[in-house]
Design a protein around this motif. Structure first.
Motif, PDB file in Angstrom:
ATOM      1  N   ASP A  42       5.341  -2.340   7.199  1.00 53.52           N
ATOM      2  CA  ASP A  42       3.956  -2.360   7.668  1.00 53.52           C
ATOM      3  C   ASP A  42       3.887  -2.936   9.075  1.00 53.52           C
ATOM      4  O   ASP A  42       4.871  -3.432   9.619  1.00 53.52           O
TER       5      ASP A  42
ATOM      6  N   ASN B 157      -7.356  -3.596  -2.510  1.00 60.23           N
ATOM      7  CA  ASN B 157      -6.273  -3.894  -1.572  1.00 60.23           C
ATOM      8  C   ASN B 157      -5.883  -2.746  -0.658  1.00 60.23           C
ATOM      9  O   ASN B 157      -5.474  -2.972   0.478  1.00 60.23           O
ATOM     10  N   CYS B 158      -5.964  -1.503  -1.149  1.00 62.08           N
ATOM     11  CA  CYS B 158      -5.385  -0.373  -0.423  1.00 62.08           C
ATOM     12  C   CYS B 158      -6.239   0.878  -0.541  1.00 62.08           C
ATOM     13  O   CYS B 158      -7.193   0.933  -1.328  1.00 62.08           O
TER      14      CYS B 158
ATOM     15  N   SER C   9      -6.897   6.919   5.803  1.00 61.88           N
ATOM     16  CA  SER C   9      -6.095   6.960   4.592  1.00 61.88           C
ATOM     17  C   SER C   9      -5.554   8.362   4.333  1.00 61.88           C
ATOM     18  O   SER C   9      -4.394   8.520   3.924  1.00 61.88           O
TER      19      SER C   9
ATOM     20  N   TRP D 272      -2.752  -0.379   8.753  1.00 61.17           N
ATOM     21  CA  TRP D 272      -3.861  -0.588   7.825  1.00 61.17           C
ATOM     22  C   TRP D 272      -4.840   0.571   7.937  1.00 61.17           C
ATOM     23  O   TRP D 272      -5.244   0.952   9.029  1.00 61.17           O
TER      24      TRP D 272
ATOM     25  N   SER E  67      -1.588  -2.859  -6.105  1.00 65.74           N
ATOM     26  CA  SER E  67      -2.520  -1.744  -6.258  1.00 65.74           C
ATOM     27  C   SER E  67      -2.012  -0.759  -7.299  1.00 65.74           C
ATOM     28  O   SER E  67      -2.560   0.325  -7.450  1.00 65.74           O
TER      29      SER E  67
ATOM     30  N   CYS F 113       0.829  -1.206   0.000  1.00 67.31           N
ATOM     31  CA  CYS F 113       0.000   0.000   0.000  1.00 67.31           C
ATOM     32  C   CYS F 113       0.863   1.256   0.000  1.00 67.31           C
ATOM     33  O   CYS F 113       0.509   2.274  -0.602  1.00 67.31           O
TER      34      CYS F 113
ATOM     35  N   SER G 261       3.815  -5.991  -5.167  1.00 60.02           N
ATOM     36  CA  SER G 261       3.293  -5.143  -6.236  1.00 60.02           C
ATOM     37  C   SER G 261       3.484  -5.746  -7.621  1.00 60.02           C
ATOM     38  O   SER G 261       2.995  -5.190  -8.605  1.00 60.02           O
TER      39      SER G 261
END
Length: 274
Positions: free
Chosen positions: A89, A252-253, A119, A112, A59, A31, A52
């Motif tokens: 992460d 996903n993100c 976000s 997350w 993403s 992410c 990725s």
């Protein structure tokens, strides 16, 4: 030696090799990859995560991911790269964190994002760490603009968002919030599902949604077979359900994925009409 180099090229997933000077930014977080490639110039990125380059986890477009070196998330590999910053992460192991600390590698942990506001904060946190605040604010503005554009005054339409196979998105997630803002009600939440989880086909047949958002997957894998079985069962039941493709890379993100996801959700909501 030549054979090893050739194999590396064929696999197109070799670990990043340390340069003479090191430096740059390394991301172990897929992410973060999605944000990173839009926040800073390419030459500042030493390596992105190997996730990725995985169609089920990325993403960012695969052709873009292939332009960067990748890493496999091992402490030894990251230390050898001697980065200016490693973005990890919250799932990184304690041993990895301790090894990076002992080696003097500067790290930033990104968790997350469960909400749109989470976000936004994450984008700004990463942008500040990269000395790229204007780019971060531009990304947040795109998020807000897409949310505003997706708003509808029409009543919500029930929808299920399939992640893959029999796994569906439920309540209290970023995707759930985006669906609601785009004019849907999350039917998995109606079933009582929290987060992302398994949904038996019997629930769908007994109480179907009006819309099903399905991953853009084809073939004979387990996910495709599950989708085919649902379609067959719904057809036999006589239920009318609008099925719309929803790219796997949109689930996903957050961050720069939100504008793309909101735009697609708005398109699907428009297809359904009243």
């Amino acid at each position: 030696m030549k054979r090893a180099a050739l194999l590396c090229l064929l696999l197109a997933g070799c670990a990043a090799q340390p340069s003479a000077k090191g430096g740059g930014i390394v991301s172990l977080n897929p992410c973060a990859d999605a944000m990173l490639v839009e926040l800073v110039p390419r030459d500042r990125i030493a390596a992105i995560s190997h996730y990725s380059r995985d169609p089920g986890a990325t993403s960012i477009p695969l052709d873009l991911a292939r332009k960067f070196n990748v890493n496999n998330g091992t402490a030894e590999e990251i230390i050898a790269l001697r980065p200016d910053l490693a973005i990890i992460d919250s799932f990184a192991s304690v041993s990895t964190r301790e090894a990076l600390t002992r080696a003097g590698v500067k790290t930033l942990t990104l968790g997350w994002a469960n909400t749109i506001e989470d976000s936004r904060k994450q984008v700004r946190e990463l942008a500040a760490a990269l000395d790229a605040k204007p780019a971060g604010e531009a990304m947040v503005a795109k998020i807000d603009g897409a949310i505003t554009a997706a708003r509808t005054g029409r009543p919500p339409v029930s929808a299920l968002l399939w992640i893959g196979g029999n796994t569906v998105n439920g309540a209290n997630t970023l995707l759930d919030e985006m669906m609601v803002k785009a004019g849907f009600s999350d039917h998995a939440a109606h079933y009582g599902l929290q987060g992302t989880g398994y949904l038996p086909i019997e629930h769908v047949v007994a109480d179907p949604p009006r819309v099903m958002l399905v991953p853009d997957q084809a073939g004979r894998d387990a996910a495709s077979r599950a989708a085919q079985m649902r379609g067959w069962a719904l057809a036999r039941s006589g239920a009318t359900v609008h099925q719309a493709p929803f790219e796997r890379s949109l689930v996903n993100c957050g961050g720069p994925v939100i504008p793309r996801a909101m735009t697609r959700l708005a398109e699907i909501r428009s297809e359904v009409g009243q």
